[in-house]
Design a protein around this motif. Structure first.
Motif, PDB file in Angstrom:
ATOM      1  N   GLY A 119       0.780  -1.221   0.000  1.00  0.00           N
ATOM      2  CA  GLY A 119       0.000   0.000   0.000  1.00  0.00           C
ATOM      3  C   GLY A 119       0.815   1.276   0.000  1.00  0.00           C
ATOM      4  N   SER A 120       2.101   1.186  -0.316  1.00  0.00           N
ATOM      5  CA  SER A 120       2.959   2.378  -0.341  1.00  0.00           C
ATOM      6  C   SER A 120       3.734   2.435  -1.648  1.00  0.00           C
ATOM      7  N   ARG A 121       3.784   3.610  -2.203  1.00  0.00           N
ATOM      8  CA  ARG A 121       4.517   3.840  -3.450  1.00  0.00           C
ATOM      9  C   ARG A 121       5.960   3.368  -3.356  1.00  0.00           C
ATOM     10  N   SER A 122       6.648   3.754  -2.285  1.00  0.00           N
ATOM     11  CA  SER A 122       8.069   3.399  -2.158  1.00  0.00           C
ATOM     12  C   SER A 122       8.268   1.885  -2.102  1.00  0.00           C
ATOM     13  N   LEU A 123       7.368   1.187  -1.436  1.00  0.00           N
ATOM     14  CA  LEU A 123       7.487  -0.275  -1.351  1.00  0.00           C
ATOM     15  C   LEU A 123       7.155  -0.933  -2.684  1.00  0.00           C
ATOM     16  N   ILE A 124       6.197  -0.370  -3.416  1.00  0.00           N
ATOM     17  CA  ILE A 124       5.886  -0.906  -4.745  1.00  0.00           C
ATOM     18  C   ILE A 124       7.119  -0.805  -5.638  1.00  0.00           C
ATOM     19  N   ILE A 125       7.782   0.340  -5.628  1.00  0.00           N
ATOM     20  CA  ILE A 125       8.977   0.521  -6.455  1.00  0.00           C
ATOM     21  C   ILE A 125      10.066  -0.474  -6.051  1.00  0.00           C
ATOM     22  N   GLN A 126      10.321  -0.609  -4.741  1.00  0.00           N
ATOM     23  CA  GLN A 126      11.355  -1.545  -4.289  1.00  0.00           C
ATOM     24  C   GLN A 126      11.022  -2.985  -4.673  1.00  0.00           C
ATOM     25  N   LEU A 127       9.780  -3.390  -4.453  1.00  0.00           N
ATOM     26  CA  LEU A 127       9.395  -4.771  -4.765  1.00  0.00           C
ATOM     27  C   LEU A 127       9.330  -5.014  -6.266  1.00  0.00           C
ATOM     28  N   MET A 128       8.991  -3.997  -7.028  1.00  0.00           N
ATOM     29  CA  MET A 128       9.010  -4.121  -8.485  1.00  0.00           C
ATOM     30  C   MET A 128      10.444  -4.361  -8.965  1.00  0.00           C
ATOM     31  N   ASN A 129      11.390  -3.624  -8.390  1.00  0.00           N
ATOM     32  CA  ASN A 129      12.799  -3.812  -8.752  1.00  0.00           C
ATOM     33  C   ASN A 129      13.346  -5.167  -8.310  1.00  0.00           C
ATOM     34  N   LEU A 130      12.703  -5.791  -7.326  1.00  0.00           N
ATOM     35  CA  LEU A 130      13.092  -7.128  -6.859  1.00  0.00           C
ATOM     36  C   LEU A 130      12.293  -8.234  -7.559  1.00  0.00           C
ATOM     37  N   ASN A 131      11.417  -7.856  -8.474  1.00  0.00           N
ATOM     38  CA  ASN A 131      10.538  -8.812  -9.171  1.00  0.00           C
ATOM     39  C   ASN A 131       9.713  -9.646  -8.199  1.00  0.00           C
ATOM     40  N   LEU A 132       9.166  -9.010  -7.173  1.00  0.00           N
ATOM     41  CA  LEU A 132       8.394  -9.722  -6.163  1.00  0.00           C
ATOM     42  C   LEU A 132       6.912  -9.353  -6.151  1.00  0.00           C
ATOM     43  N   ILE A 133       6.433  -8.699  -7.202  1.00  0.00           N
ATOM     44  CA  ILE A 133       5.009  -8.373  -7.279  1.00  0.00           C
ATOM     45  C   ILE A 133       4.349  -9.317  -8.275  1.00  0.00           C
ATOM     46  N   ASP A 134       3.276  -9.962  -7.814  1.00  0.00           N
ATOM     47  CA  ASP A 134       2.556 -10.925  -8.639  1.00  0.00           C
ATOM     48  C   ASP A 134       1.390 -10.298  -9.398  1.00  0.00           C
ATOM     49  N   GLU A 135       0.854  -9.214  -8.861  1.00  0.00           N
ATOM     50  CA  GLU A 135      -0.301  -8.579  -9.485  1.00  0.00           C
ATOM     51  C   GLU A 135      -0.317  -7.095  -9.133  1.00  0.00           C
ATOM     52  N   TYR A 136      -0.745  -6.308 -10.089  1.00  0.00           N
ATOM     53  CA  TYR A 136      -0.921  -4.868  -9.894  1.00  0.00           C
ATOM     54  C   TYR A 136      -2.404  -4.568 -10.034  1.00  0.00           C
ATOM     55  N   GLN A 137      -2.961  -3.890  -9.058  1.00  0.00           N
ATOM     56  CA  GLN A 137      -4.340  -3.409  -9.122  1.00  0.00           C
ATOM     57  C   GLN A 137      -4.268  -1.898  -8.992  1.00  0.00           C
ATOM     58  N   ILE A 138      -4.263  -1.237 -10.130  1.00  0.00           N
ATOM     59  CA  ILE A 138      -4.076   0.204 -10.160  1.00  0.00           C
ATOM     60  C   ILE A 138      -5.419   0.873 -10.454  1.00  0.00           C
ATOM     61  N   CYS A 139      -5.905   1.631  -9.495  1.00  0.00           N
ATOM     62  CA  CYS A 139      -7.150   2.372  -9.667  1.00  0.00           C
ATOM     63  C   CYS A 139      -6.794   3.756 -10.197  1.00  0.00           C
TER      64      CYS A 139
END
Length: 182
Positions: A119-139
């Motif tokens: 739920g935080s922008r900074s964590l999304i960026i870090q986890l995206m760079n680590l390839n650890l996000i399985d799904e994006y739900q962008i409203c």
């Protein structure tokens, strides 16, 4: 294995500012249902402190039922806060992370239970760079903010996503559901 889901709001011009959107009853109901099915939500300090706003609705409910329901949902879901400055939190359902982000997410994935939300922008960026996000739900709200922090900034590699679903809200917002292409 649990999924790691980046669930976030942004404006049409890509700005993530919780005050720029136009959340209405339908949006609050959507996020209430989403959080009610989650196992945990991860926040950085800034977003965590912003979300503390909802605690007031627990003691002094609004006239808007959907906002009260959302406040209860955000109160119930376990929150893990990543911060170098906060030493403790007083929200009963929140804890300060005791490991780094990558270790925490990898450990949470292995535990039984429901999905993990970011739920935080900074964590999304870090986890995206680590390839650890399985799904994006962008409203995406039908608003042009004009300035602010872009959601996707400082991404180390090009990421190609596959659109798997959309949800259109009566007020004009659209949630886009993406998965990384393998």
């Amino acid at each position: 294995m649990k999924k790691v889901i980046a669930a976030f709001n942004m404006t049409l011009d890509g700005i993530c500012d919780h005050t720029a959107g136009l959340p209405d009853e339908e949006i609050h109901q959507h996020y209430t249902a989403l959080l009610s099915g989650g196992g945990a939500i991860l926040y950085g300090r800034t977003t965590y402190q912003l979300m503390e706003f909802w605690r007031a609705f627990l003691e002094n409910p609004s006239e808007e039922k959907s906002m009260n329901d959302f406040a209860r949902a955000i109160d119930r879901i376990p929150k893990i806060v990543f911060s170098h400055t906060l030493k403790n939190v007083d929200w009963k359902s929140a804890t300060i992370a005791n490991r780094d982000l990558k270790e925490t997410v990898l450990a949470l994935r292995q535990q039984p239970g429901n999905d993990i939300f970011i739920g935080s922008r900074s964590l999304i960026i870090q986890l995206m760079n680590l390839n650890l996000i399985d799904e994006y739900q962008i409203c995406v709200y039908p608003v042009v903010a004009g300035n602010g922090l872009p959601l996707f900034e400082n991404i180390s590699d090009r990421t190609i996503l596959k659109l798997v679903k959309t949800k259109i809200f009566k007020g004009g917002a659209v949630t886009l559901y993406y998965e990384p292409k393998q």
